[in-house]
Design a protein around this motif. Structure first.
Motif, PDB file in Angstrom:
ATOM      1  N   GLU A  24       0.826  -1.199   0.000  1.00 33.92           N
ATOM      2  CA  GLU A  24       0.000   0.000   0.000  1.00 33.92           C
ATOM      3  C   GLU A  24       0.861   1.250   0.000  1.00 33.92           C
ATOM      4  OE1 GLU A  24      -4.084   1.538   2.119  1.00 33.92           O
ATOM      5  OE2 GLU A  24      -2.725   0.272   3.265  1.00 33.92           O
ATOM      6  N   ARG A  73       0.529   5.660  -0.792  1.00 31.70           N
ATOM      7  CA  ARG A  73      -0.427   6.752  -0.944  1.00 31.70           C
ATOM      8  C   ARG A  73       0.143   7.844  -1.849  1.00 31.70           C
ATOM      9  NH1 ARG A  73      -4.633   5.969   2.254  1.00 31.70           N
ATOM     10  NH2 ARG A  73      -4.404   4.628   4.080  1.00 31.70           N
ATOM     11  N   SER A 102      -6.080   3.079  -4.794  1.00 32.30           N
ATOM     12  CA  SER A 102      -5.660   1.731  -4.409  1.00 32.30           C
ATOM     13  C   SER A 102      -6.859   0.798  -4.337  1.00 32.30           C
ATOM     14  CB  SER A 102      -4.968   1.748  -3.039  1.00 32.30           C
ATOM     15  OG  SER A 102      -3.772   2.493  -3.092  1.00 32.30           O
ATOM     16  N   LYS A 131     -12.128   2.119   0.743  1.00 28.83           N
ATOM     17  CA  LYS A 131     -11.003   2.874   0.207  1.00 28.83           C
ATOM     18  C   LYS A 131     -11.181   3.184  -1.269  1.00 28.83           C
ATOM     19  CE  LYS A 131      -7.732   0.628   3.367  1.00 28.83           C
ATOM     20  NZ  LYS A 131      -6.535  -0.229   3.443  1.00 28.83           N
TER      21      LYS A 131
END
Length: 320
Positions: free
Chosen positions: A148, A150, A156, A301
């Motif tokens: 992961e 950002r 994502s 998300k």
């Protein structure tokens, strides 16, 4: 508009009759006539002469006919190609993957994808997570499969949680009890892999937080090498669970529970540019990949559009 004019020209050339051509094109005869006139004005030549038997091509019309046919044919082929792309029955998919994902998760996912969409050409590029993020941002890959990360320009899609687990050789002293404490583990030679990875950092932090400063280590640059070192009894290692499933099942490695250590996991995701339109192959791949998500709450998300698109997909186990 020019394309519609060419369609009308071809219909009249084929039927030799204005009324039949207009019926075939679902147009009124005056509309068809107006389009032919506009085309002739554009070309600066008369394409038809009216006779008692209908419409006959002029010499200019006969010369222009094959070019008009090629234009219309190319346009229709382009439309079909775009339809294939939207439906994942053709086109190309370029995927970037970090080494662990590319070695252990991606083959199983691609097996399912290629089986379902055999006409899509697939290309895979590998690199560390930071490299994959850059590939996504530069649009060198459609999707990046990695830990992961950002970035405001990137979205994502959660795939799975990969856990770091302790493995030893079958003959190791830990196998009898099936578990060990951090102090005991710290006395062993520890095989570490890829000092640029987050796995390396997690392993080091585990012992630092437990107050264990001095470790005997053997460092290698990839997971497979670390597995082989453990199998040859050169030490023990914390390795991604996705990488050791088959080795444990085959009896080449033994999984040991850490009695006083926290669970060490990292999220593996698919990265894509937020502003990039999702082609058919990209959507199809994400549908398969999203099925790997282990926690339903991770769907929050996603953008609302993607979340709705993937709501009913089921878990896929790619490691067995």
């Amino acid at each position: 508009m020019l394309y519609r004019q060419l369609e009308c020209f071809l219909a009249v050339a084929r039927t030799g009759n204005l009324s039949r051509a207009a019926e075939e094109m679902y147009l009124t005869q005056p509309t068809l006539t107006a389009r032919l006139k506009a085309l002739e004005e554009e070309l600066g030549d008369q394409l038809f002469v009216r006779t008692s038997r209908g419409m006959r091509l002029t010499e200019a019309g006969r010369e222009f006919l094959p070019y008009a046919e090629r234009v219309v044919s190319s346009f229709e082929e382009g439309k079909r190609r775009l339809e294939e792309l939207r439906g994942a029955s053709g086109g190309k998919l370029v995927v970037g993957a970090s080494p662990g994902v590319g070695t252990y998760a991606l083959p199983g996912l691609l097996e399912r994808f290629v089986g379902a969409y055999p006409k899509v050409n697939v290309s895979v590029r590998t690199g560390h997570s930071e490299d994959i993020l850059e590939m996504v941002l530069r649009e060198e890959v459609h999707l990046g499969l990695t830990r992961e990360m950002r970035h405001p320009e990137v979205e994502s899609v959660p795939l799975y949680e990969d856990e770091l687990v302790l493995v030893v050789a079958p003959e190791h002293r830990f196998t009898q009890r099936g578990s060990a404490g951090l102090a005991e583990i710290g006395e062993e030679q520890l095989i570490l892999f890829d000092n640029d990875s987050s796995y390396y950092e997690q392993t080091q932090a585990l012992f630092t937080s437990a107050g264990i400063r001095e470790l005997r280590t053997l460092e290698v640059d990839n997971i497979e090498a670390a597995k082989r070192m453990v199998e040859h009894r050169l030490g023990i290692a914390f390795l991604p669970r996705s990488a050791i499933v088959r080795a444990v099942s085959a009896g080449n490695l033994v999984l040991i529970r850490v009695e006083d250590g926290p669970e060490m996991t990292r999220s593996i995701v698919a990265l894509r540019r937020r502003d990039a339109p999702a082609s058919g192959p990209v959507r199809a791949f994400l549908e398969l990949a999203y099925g790997m998500a282990e926690r339903k709450e991770e769907r929050t998300k996603l953008s609302p559009a993607l979340a709705a698109e993937f709501e009913n997909l089921q878990l896929i186990d790619l490691f067995t």
